[in-house]
Design a protein around this motif. Structure first.
Motif, PDB file in Angstrom:
ATOM      1  N   THR A  32      26.522 -11.402  51.084  1.00  0.00           N
ATOM      2  CA  THR A  32      25.873 -10.189  50.642  1.00  0.00           C
ATOM      3  C   THR A  32      26.779  -9.519  49.624  1.00  0.00           C
ATOM      4  O   THR A  32      27.869  -9.971  49.358  1.00  0.00           O
ATOM      5  N   ARG A  33      26.357  -8.397  49.098  1.00  0.00           N
ATOM      6  CA  ARG A  33      27.140  -7.717  48.072  1.00  0.00           C
ATOM      7  C   ARG A  33      28.479  -7.228  48.592  1.00  0.00           C
ATOM      8  O   ARG A  33      29.422  -7.105  47.859  1.00  0.00           O
ATOM      9  N   ASN A  34      28.567  -6.915  49.875  1.00  0.00           N
ATOM     10  CA  ASN A  34      29.827  -6.369  50.385  1.00  0.00           C
ATOM     11  C   ASN A  34      30.777  -7.443  50.884  1.00  0.00           C
ATOM     12  O   ASN A  34      31.814  -7.134  51.422  1.00  0.00           O
ATOM     13  N   GLY A  35      30.448  -8.717  50.733  1.00  0.00           N
ATOM     14  CA  GLY A  35      31.365  -9.774  51.102  1.00  0.00           C
ATOM     15  C   GLY A  35      31.125 -10.368  52.475  1.00  0.00           C
ATOM     16  O   GLY A  35      31.699 -11.368  52.817  1.00  0.00           O
ATOM     17  N   GLY A  36      30.283  -9.762  53.305  1.00  0.00           N
ATOM     18  CA  GLY A  36      29.985 -10.324  54.609  1.00  0.00           C
ATOM     19  C   GLY A  36      28.870 -11.347  54.513  1.00  0.00           C
ATOM     20  O   GLY A  36      28.186 -11.454  53.507  1.00  0.00           O
ATOM     21  N   SER A  37      28.721 -12.121  55.554  1.00  0.00           N
ATOM     22  CA  SER A  37      27.676 -13.125  55.518  1.00  0.00           C
ATOM     23  C   SER A  37      26.327 -12.497  55.878  1.00  0.00           C
ATOM     24  O   SER A  37      26.258 -11.478  56.533  1.00  0.00           O
ATOM     25  N   THR A  38      25.255 -13.119  55.440  1.00  0.00           N
ATOM     26  CA  THR A  38      23.926 -12.594  55.711  1.00  0.00           C
ATOM     27  C   THR A  38      23.509 -12.941  57.126  1.00  0.00           C
ATOM     28  O   THR A  38      24.040 -13.846  57.748  1.00  0.00           O
ATOM     29  N   VAL A  39      22.552 -12.216  57.630  1.00  0.00           N
ATOM     30  CA  VAL A  39      22.041 -12.427  58.974  1.00  0.00           C
ATOM     31  C   VAL A  39      20.578 -12.835  58.870  1.00  0.00           C
ATOM     32  O   VAL A  39      19.762 -12.075  58.353  1.00  0.00           O
ATOM     33  N   PRO A  40      20.228 -14.032  59.351  1.00  0.00           N
ATOM     34  CA  PRO A  40      18.814 -14.409  59.342  1.00  0.00           C
ATOM     35  C   PRO A  40      18.046 -13.587  60.375  1.00  0.00           C
ATOM     36  O   PRO A  40      18.504 -13.410  61.500  1.00  0.00           O
TER      37      PRO A  40
END
Length: 143
Positions: A32-40
């Motif tokens: 994501t934009r903040n560097g964390g991974s996305t959550v399905p």
């Protein structure tokens, strides 16, 4: 002075390999934009509630933060792990920070005071009851 023969196809292969690697990495580790991974997410609308399933393996319930503001649901989680290895003349200390952040606009207004969340086997399940104004009410026609 020597001349080097230009080989355009060899340069194109290098570019192609670079692009392939870029796409492979982007699909393997979406960010994501903040560097964390996305959550399905899976969001299911039922008569009186929305049910949200989010895959967040490796986190504990204490590391997950859920908030609702209006019709916007925000899921966020952070965990920090430290690993220390000591050997003869070798010392290593690693810190690992894992995080996720996901915001989604819900299709209907909900009542956050009656919301419930369960976490089992890496799957977060939210039960979000619809607000009274969002529940469809039937009106009987009289003749």
């Amino acid at each position: 002075m020597s001349l080097t023969r230009w080989q355009p196809f060899q340069e194109m292969m290098s570019l192609r390999e670079t692009m392939d690697r870029l796409f492979d990495e982007a699909l393997a580790f979406p960010l994501t934009r903040n560097g964390g991974s996305t959550v399905p997410l899976d969001i299911v609308e039922r008569d009186n509630e929305l049910v949200v399933h989010a895959s967040v393996p490796g986190f504990t319930p204490e590391q997950i933060d859920i908030s609702v503001q209006g019709d916007v649901l925000t899921l966020r989680g952070t965990k920090e792990e430290e690993q220390e290895t000591k050997a003869e003349n070798y010392y290593l200390r690693e810190r690992r920070l894992d995080s996720f952040y996901r915001t989604v606009r819900l299709p209907v207004s909900i009542n956050p005071d009656k919301a419930a969340a369960d976490y089992e086997n890496g799957v977060l399940t939210l039960h979000l009851p619809k607000a009274e104004s969002a529940v469809t009410k039937k009106i009987k026609v009289q003749s």
